[in-house]
Write a protein that holds these residues in place. Structure first.
Motif, PDB file in Angstrom:
ATOM      1  N   VAL A 225       0.958  -1.312   0.398  1.00 47.49           N
ATOM      2  CA  VAL A 225      -0.094  -0.099   0.293  1.00 47.49           C
ATOM      3  C   VAL A 225       0.968   0.728   0.100  1.00 47.49           C
ATOM      4  O   VAL A 225       0.297   2.004  -0.296  1.00 47.49           O
ATOM      5  CB  VAL A 225      -0.941  -0.104   1.273  1.00 47.49           C
ATOM      6  N   SER A 226       2.147   1.456   0.799  1.00 47.16           N
ATOM      7  CA  SER A 226       2.818   2.483   0.870  1.00 47.16           C
ATOM      8  C   SER A 226       3.395   2.754  -0.016  1.00 47.16           C
ATOM      9  O   SER A 226       4.034   3.535  -0.841  1.00 47.16           O
ATOM     10  CB  SER A 226       3.829   2.468   1.967  1.00 47.16           C
ATOM     11  N   MET A 227       4.231   1.507  -1.367  1.00 48.45           N
ATOM     12  CA  MET A 227       4.647   1.556  -2.657  1.00 48.45           C
ATOM     13  C   MET A 227       3.418   2.309  -3.861  1.00 48.45           C
ATOM     14  O   MET A 227       3.899   2.589  -4.233  1.00 48.45           O
ATOM     15  CB  MET A 227       4.838   0.643  -2.911  1.00 48.45           C
ATOM     16  N   GLY A 228       2.197   2.314  -3.983  1.00 48.33           N
ATOM     17  CA  GLY A 228       1.388   2.786  -4.625  1.00 48.33           C
ATOM     18  C   GLY A 228       0.575   1.520  -5.064  1.00 48.33           C
ATOM     19  O   GLY A 228      -0.988   2.714  -6.048  1.00 48.33           O
ATOM     20  N   VAL A 229       0.283   0.099  -4.714  1.00 43.82           N
ATOM     21  CA  VAL A 229      -0.434  -1.165  -5.025  1.00 43.82           C
ATOM     22  C   VAL A 229      -1.658  -0.577  -4.929  1.00 43.82           C
ATOM     23  O   VAL A 229      -1.937   0.088  -3.422  1.00 43.82           O
ATOM     24  CB  VAL A 229      -0.724  -1.973  -4.366  1.00 43.82           C
ATOM     25  N   GLU A 230      -3.390  -0.529  -5.851  1.00 39.14           N
ATOM     26  CA  GLU A 230      -3.988   0.239  -4.884  1.00 39.14           C
ATOM     27  C   GLU A 230      -5.065  -1.146  -4.985  1.00 39.14           C
ATOM     28  O   GLU A 230      -6.789  -0.477  -4.296  1.00 39.14           O
ATOM     29  CB  GLU A 230      -5.003   1.127  -6.607  1.00 39.14           C
ATOM     30  N   ASN A 231      -5.311  -2.018  -5.522  1.00 43.05           N
ATOM     31  CA  ASN A 231      -6.094  -2.633  -5.223  1.00 43.05           C
ATOM     32  C   ASN A 231      -5.616  -4.672  -5.094  1.00 43.05           C
ATOM     33  O   ASN A 231      -4.343  -4.753  -5.428  1.00 43.05           O
ATOM     34  CB  ASN A 231      -6.815  -3.514  -7.047  1.00 43.05           C
ATOM     35  N   LEU A 270     -12.974 -11.367 -10.978  1.00 38.37           N
ATOM     36  CA  LEU A 270     -12.175 -10.397 -10.487  1.00 38.37           C
ATOM     37  C   LEU A 270     -11.696 -10.351 -11.397  1.00 38.37           C
ATOM     38  O   LEU A 270     -10.788  -8.591 -11.580  1.00 38.37           O
ATOM     39  CB  LEU A 270     -11.506 -10.715  -9.459  1.00 38.37           C
ATOM     40  N   LYS A 271     -10.695 -10.530 -12.148  1.00 33.72           N
ATOM     41  CA  LYS A 271      -8.972 -11.064 -13.647  1.00 33.72           C
ATOM     42  C   LYS A 271      -9.884  -9.862 -14.460  1.00 33.72           C
ATOM     43  O   LYS A 271      -9.267  -9.027 -14.964  1.00 33.72           O
ATOM     44  CB  LYS A 271      -8.794 -11.881 -13.775  1.00 33.72           C
ATOM     45  N   LYS A 272     -10.931 -10.534 -14.961  1.00 32.77           N
ATOM     46  CA  LYS A 272     -11.853  -9.559 -15.893  1.00 32.77           C
ATOM     47  C   LYS A 272     -11.885  -8.061 -15.588  1.00 32.77           C
ATOM     48  O   LYS A 272     -12.099  -7.091 -16.756  1.00 32.77           O
ATOM     49  CB  LYS A 272     -12.937 -10.473 -16.578  1.00 32.77           C
ATOM     50  N   LYS A 273     -11.968  -7.774 -14.628  1.00 30.30           N
ATOM     51  CA  LYS A 273     -12.569  -6.981 -14.346  1.00 30.30           C
ATOM     52  C   LYS A 273     -11.536  -5.664 -13.549  1.00 30.30           C
ATOM     53  O   LYS A 273     -11.180  -4.377 -13.744  1.00 30.30           O
ATOM     54  CB  LYS A 273     -13.654  -6.571 -12.631  1.00 30.30           C
ATOM     55  N   LYS A 276      -6.397  -7.323 -16.946  1.00 32.98           N
ATOM     56  CA  LYS A 276      -6.751  -7.268 -18.252  1.00 32.98           C
ATOM     57  C   LYS A 276      -5.433  -8.679 -19.006  1.00 32.98           C
ATOM     58  O   LYS A 276      -6.017  -9.684 -19.582  1.00 32.98           O
ATOM     59  CB  LYS A 276      -7.139  -6.240 -19.636  1.00 32.98           C
ATOM     60  N   ASP A 277      -4.834  -8.437 -18.012  1.00 33.01           N
ATOM     61  CA  ASP A 277      -3.151  -9.198 -19.184  1.00 33.01           C
ATOM     62  C   ASP A 277      -2.874 -10.236 -17.883  1.00 33.01           C
ATOM     63  O   ASP A 277      -1.975 -10.763 -17.498  1.00 33.01           O
ATOM     64  CB  ASP A 277      -2.252  -8.266 -19.147  1.00 33.01           C
ATOM     65  N   GLY A 278      -3.382  -9.717 -16.430  1.00 31.14           N
ATOM     66  CA  GLY A 278      -3.736 -11.606 -15.612  1.00 31.14           C
ATOM     67  C   GLY A 278      -2.799 -10.480 -14.043  1.00 31.14           C
ATOM     68  O   GLY A 278      -2.611  -9.308 -14.313  1.00 31.14           O
ATOM     69  N   PHE A 279      -3.095 -11.106 -13.603  1.00 28.19           N
ATOM     70  CA  PHE A 279      -2.530 -10.460 -11.790  1.00 28.19           C
ATOM     71  C   PHE A 279      -1.621 -10.530 -11.664  1.00 28.19           C
ATOM     72  O   PHE A 279      -0.599 -11.667 -12.418  1.00 28.19           O
ATOM     73  CB  PHE A 279      -3.381 -11.582 -10.899  1.00 28.19           C
TER      74      PHE A 279
END
Length: 280
Positions: A225-231, A270-273, A276-279
């Motif tokens: 989260v501190s690095m900026g990941v949103e989801n 969730l992958k589609k949402k 698009k290129d996978g997790f």
């Protein structure tokens, strides 16, 4: 060397630094005590030989030890075809001896230990990039790909030998009411951050974490989260752990999705949402 008394200390907001009071005495003994776990889960305090050392190794006396959930899960089902082992990979201690290629000035240094140790022979090790070793060993679980190596005991013993690269000076954190062995999972989190950046080239918007409600994730999620990941998509089994993780992340500035590892359809949605290129 007389072993210090074993103290079980609840580590929380009220923890106060407990520092070693005993001196290192020489010569070191030829044998030591260790908690040996046998296939099936039986664990016995036994006398075993002092660990061997390679030229680049250090010998460490564990002084602060945390019990990792991953070790607990291995007590009954040992790794691979092991018949017995000595667990314990989250620990800090002090260097009591060094191999012939290691500076003797390290003796007496307080260190926290990285449990993954290098094979010394792969292309990364030959460049000195030990943290990228492709044939690494793991204390108490499996030996490295080096034919000279052996299954090294973990920290549920009086002494541990490991490559000096894996022994990181604590720089005094053990004096600051911080239980120093907890630096080990922090270190794994930072290493995972490096791996993610190398794979993505940048901080990803969405991150999926398998085992995302386990103990290591409690460190990883705030860090990312501190690095900026949103989801975050946190995949786990066990509702109690998932509920606990929900309570831990409720104040973090990110969006969280909790998925049971058997919910493949939900994961695909969730992958589609989100990706698009996978997790990642």
């Amino acid at each position: 060397m007389k072993s210090p008394e074993l103290n079980l200390i609840p580590v929380g907001v009220n923890y106060r630094s407990v520092l070693p009071q005993h001196e290192i005495t020489y010569p070191l003994p030829k044998k030591m005590k260790a908690w040996v776990t046998y296939k099936g889960g039986k664990t016995v305090l036994e006398e075993v030989p002092l660990p061997r050392m390679l030229a680049d190794d250090v010998l460490i006396e564990p002084l602060w030890i945390s019990i990792c959930a991953s070790d607990v899960n291995k007590f009954v089902s040992l790794v691979g075809d092991l018949e017995k082992t000595v667990f314990g990979h989250e620990f800090a201690g002090r260097v009591v001896a060094v191999g012939e290629n290691v500076d003797e000035a390290l003796v007496g240094t307080t260190v926290v230990v990285e449990e993954h140790y290098p094979c010394l022979e792969c292309s990364f090790c030959l460049k000195g990039e030990f943290d990228k070793c492709q044939r690494e060993g793991f204390l108490g679980w499996y030996k490295s790909g080096n034919p000279r190596d052996w299954l090294r005991n973990g920290a549920f013993a009086e002494f541990v030998s490991i490559h000096n690269f894996c022994a990181k000076p604590t720089q005094g954190i053990e004096k600051l009411d911080f239980f120093p062995s907890l630096a080990e999972p922090f270190g794994n989190t930072v290493k995972m951050g490096r791996i993610v950046r190398e794979k993505c080239g940048e901080v990803p918007e969405t991150l999926i974490i398998w085992g995302g409600c386990g103990a290591q994730a409690l460190y990883m999620v705030p860090y990312f989260v501190s690095m900026g990941v949103e989801n975050f998509v946190l995949v786990y089994r066990g509702k109690p752990a998932m509920r606990y993780m929900e309570s831990c992340v409720k104040d973090l500035d990110a969006t969280f999705f909790f998925v049971n590892f058997e919910q493949e359809d939900k994961l695909n949605q969730l992958k589609k949402k989100l990706a698009k290129d996978g997790f990642i």
